[in-house]
Scaffold this motif. Sequence first.
Motif, PDB file in Angstrom:
ATOM      1  N   ASP A   1      -1.554  -4.542  -9.439  1.00 31.40           N
ATOM      2  CA  ASP A   1      -2.939  -5.027  -9.486  1.00 31.40           C
ATOM      3  C   ASP A   1      -3.029  -6.534  -9.302  1.00 31.40           C
ATOM      4  N   LYS A   2      -2.026  -7.228  -9.824  1.00 32.69           N
ATOM      5  CA  LYS A   2      -2.001  -8.695  -9.707  1.00 32.69           C
ATOM      6  C   LYS A   2      -1.909  -9.110  -8.242  1.00 32.69           C
ATOM      7  N   THR A   3      -1.072  -8.403  -7.499  1.00 31.21           N
ATOM      8  CA  THR A   3      -0.959  -8.702  -6.061  1.00 31.21           C
ATOM      9  C   THR A   3      -2.270  -8.356  -5.351  1.00 31.21           C
ATOM     10  N   LEU A   4      -2.871  -7.244  -5.750  1.00 33.92           N
ATOM     11  CA  LEU A   4      -4.146  -6.844  -5.142  1.00 33.92           C
ATOM     12  C   LEU A   4      -5.237  -7.896  -5.401  1.00 33.92           C
TER      13      LEU A   4
ATOM     14  N   GLN B   1      -1.213   4.022  -1.314  1.00 33.31           N
ATOM     15  CA  GLN B   1      -2.226   4.818  -2.019  1.00 33.31           C
ATOM     16  C   GLN B   1      -2.778   4.066  -3.225  1.00 33.31           C
ATOM     17  N   ALA B   2      -1.892   3.440  -3.983  1.00 38.57           N
ATOM     18  CA  ALA B   2      -2.308   2.750  -5.209  1.00 38.57           C
ATOM     19  C   ALA B   2      -3.203   1.561  -4.886  1.00 38.57           C
ATOM     20  N   LEU B   3      -2.893   0.852  -3.813  1.00 36.70           N
ATOM     21  CA  LEU B   3      -3.660  -0.354  -3.484  1.00 36.70           C
ATOM     22  C   LEU B   3      -4.960  -0.029  -2.753  1.00 36.70           C
ATOM     23  N   ASP B   4      -4.984   1.148  -2.104  1.00 36.16           N
ATOM     24  CA  ASP B   4      -6.194   1.596  -1.431  1.00 36.16           C
ATOM     25  C   ASP B   4      -6.719   0.550  -0.440  1.00 36.16           C
ATOM     26  N   LEU B   5      -5.809   0.102   0.440  1.00 41.31           N
ATOM     27  CA  LEU B   5      -6.176  -0.906   1.434  1.00 41.31           C
ATOM     28  C   LEU B   5      -6.765  -0.241   2.669  1.00 41.31           C
ATOM     29  N   GLU B   6      -7.417  -1.025   3.495  1.00 41.24           N
ATOM     30  CA  GLU B   6      -7.973  -0.480   4.735  1.00 41.24           C
ATOM     31  C   GLU B   6      -6.840   0.080   5.593  1.00 41.24           C
TER      32      GLU B   6
ATOM     33  N   GLY C   1      -5.526 -23.783   5.888  1.00 42.05           N
ATOM     34  CA  GLY C   1      -4.835 -23.773   7.175  1.00 42.05           C
ATOM     35  C   GLY C   1      -3.827 -22.648   7.345  1.00 42.05           C
ATOM     36  N   THR C   2      -3.825 -21.681   6.438  1.00 45.20           N
ATOM     37  CA  THR C   2      -2.871 -20.569   6.552  1.00 45.20           C
ATOM     38  C   THR C   2      -3.225 -19.667   7.739  1.00 45.20           C
ATOM     39  N   ASP C   3      -2.211 -19.377   8.575  1.00 43.37           N
ATOM     40  CA  ASP C   3      -2.420 -18.514   9.745  1.00 43.37           C
ATOM     41  C   ASP C   3      -2.131 -17.057   9.429  1.00 43.37           C
ATOM     42  N   GLY C   4      -1.258 -16.809   8.446  1.00 43.78           N
ATOM     43  CA  GLY C   4      -0.921 -15.437   8.099  1.00 43.78           C
ATOM     44  C   GLY C   4      -0.336 -15.358   6.704  1.00 43.78           C
ATOM     45  N   TYR C   5      -0.600 -14.244   6.021  1.00 41.68           N
ATOM     46  CA  TYR C   5      -0.132 -14.078   4.639  1.00 41.68           C
ATOM     47  C   TYR C   5       0.881 -12.947   4.518  1.00 41.68           C
ATOM     48  N   VAL C   6       1.829 -13.148   3.609  1.00 36.61           N
ATOM     49  CA  VAL C   6       2.728 -12.083   3.165  1.00 36.61           C
ATOM     50  C   VAL C   6       2.398 -11.822   1.700  1.00 36.61           C
ATOM     51  N   PHE C   7       2.023 -10.596   1.359  1.00 37.28           N
ATOM     52  CA  PHE C   7       1.770 -10.247  -0.045  1.00 37.28           C
ATOM     53  C   PHE C   7       2.881  -9.321  -0.524  1.00 37.28           C
ATOM     54  N   LEU C   8       3.625  -9.795  -1.507  1.00 33.74           N
ATOM     55  CA  LEU C   8       4.763  -9.036  -2.015  1.00 33.74           C
ATOM     56  C   LEU C   8       4.432  -8.348  -3.321  1.00 33.74           C
ATOM     57  N   LEU C   9       5.073  -7.219  -3.542  1.00 32.72           N
ATOM     58  CA  LEU C   9       5.043  -6.624  -4.871  1.00 32.72           C
ATOM     59  C   LEU C   9       6.392  -5.979  -5.142  1.00 32.72           C
TER      60      LEU C   9
ATOM     61  N   VAL D   1       1.480  -6.411   3.712  1.00 32.17           N
ATOM     62  CA  VAL D   1       1.822  -6.159   2.307  1.00 32.17           C
ATOM     63  C   VAL D   1       3.236  -5.589   2.286  1.00 32.17           C
ATOM     64  N   LEU D   2       4.103  -6.167   1.461  1.00 29.25           N
ATOM     65  CA  LEU D   2       5.494  -5.744   1.439  1.00 29.25           C
ATOM     66  C   LEU D   2       5.872  -5.124   0.102  1.00 29.25           C
ATOM     67  N   ALA D   3       6.309  -3.864   0.184  1.00 30.92           N
ATOM     68  CA  ALA D   3       6.809  -3.146  -0.985  1.00 30.92           C
ATOM     69  C   ALA D   3       8.263  -3.559  -1.162  1.00 30.92           C
ATOM     70  N   ASN D   4       8.480  -4.603  -1.979  1.00 24.98           N
ATOM     71  CA  ASN D   4       9.807  -5.224  -2.087  1.00 24.98           C
ATOM     72  C   ASN D   4      10.729  -4.453  -3.044  1.00 24.98           C
ATOM     73  N   LYS D   5      11.997  -4.807  -2.983  1.00 24.93           N
ATOM     74  CA  LYS D   5      13.076  -4.257  -3.823  1.00 24.93           C
ATOM     75  C   LYS D   5      13.308  -2.784  -3.531  1.00 24.93           C
ATOM     76  N   GLN D   6      13.177  -2.439  -2.252  1.00 19.26           N
ATOM     77  CA  GLN D   6      13.398  -1.047  -1.846  1.00 19.26           C
ATOM     78  C   GLN D   6      14.855  -0.618  -2.012  1.00 19.26           C
ATOM     79  N   ASP D   7      15.747  -1.571  -2.275  1.00 15.79           N
ATOM     80  CA  ASP D   7      17.160  -1.221  -2.510  1.00 15.79           C
ATOM     81  C   ASP D   7      17.382  -0.665  -3.913  1.00 15.79           C
TER      82      ASP D   7
END
Length: 187
Positions: free
Chosen positions: A103-106, A140-145, A86-94, A122-128
Amino acid sequence: MKKLKILVAGHFGAGKSTFVKNASEKEALSLERKTTDERERAYKRNTTVAMDFGETFYEEEQTKLAVFGIPGQDRFSFMWPILSKGTDGYVFLLDSTKPELWDKTLEQIRFFMAENPAPYIVLANKQDLPDARSVREVRQALDLEPGVKVLPCIATDKDVVKQLLNVLVEEVRQQKEALVGAREVSP
Ligand SMILES: Nc1nc2c(ncn2[C@@H]2O[C@H](COP(=O)(O)OP(=O)(O)O)[C@@H](O)[C@H]2O)c(=O)[nH]1
Ligand SMILES: [Mg+2]
């Protein structure tokens, strides 16, 4: 009131529990326990078992968001199909400072898109953190659409979390409208 289910995924230590906590209007429910795995304990003391849960609202619409966080480690992966229902939307963090874990997130993106496909960001976390890799590097590393949104994130910042949830809700709404449109034109 409408309700959307958002599932937050990502590798161990990516910031899922932090994201869910800061996504939540009220105090989030977290099923955290002392980490039993020696190697993991070197990194952090607590880990999520079963899930995280929080609730918030999408301001512009009368929409309630139920935000669930998955337990990240493989040994809890039996929970993933259950949580994906029943998930309507996903957040994928790394964690942007830990390319060796991306790779684990991928793998999780692939898993959930096969299990129950829905819009995701997809969220590139800990940008601080000073050693955080850039969003461009992550993409680039994840090579997503090309259509997939890869965005910078600081999960410890409530305002950032709220903004990013709004981006995801917009993605979900656009997809729902596209589906309705397709139904209207089909014979
Ligand atoms: N500097 C920084 N630390 C973060 C951020 N998000 C999470 N953390 C920290 O990273 C660690 C792991 O976060 P947690 O939410 O437990 O990760 P989980 O395993 O994915 O649930 C914790 O110590 C968090 O405080 C962030 O955006 N910036
Ligand atoms: Mg956690």
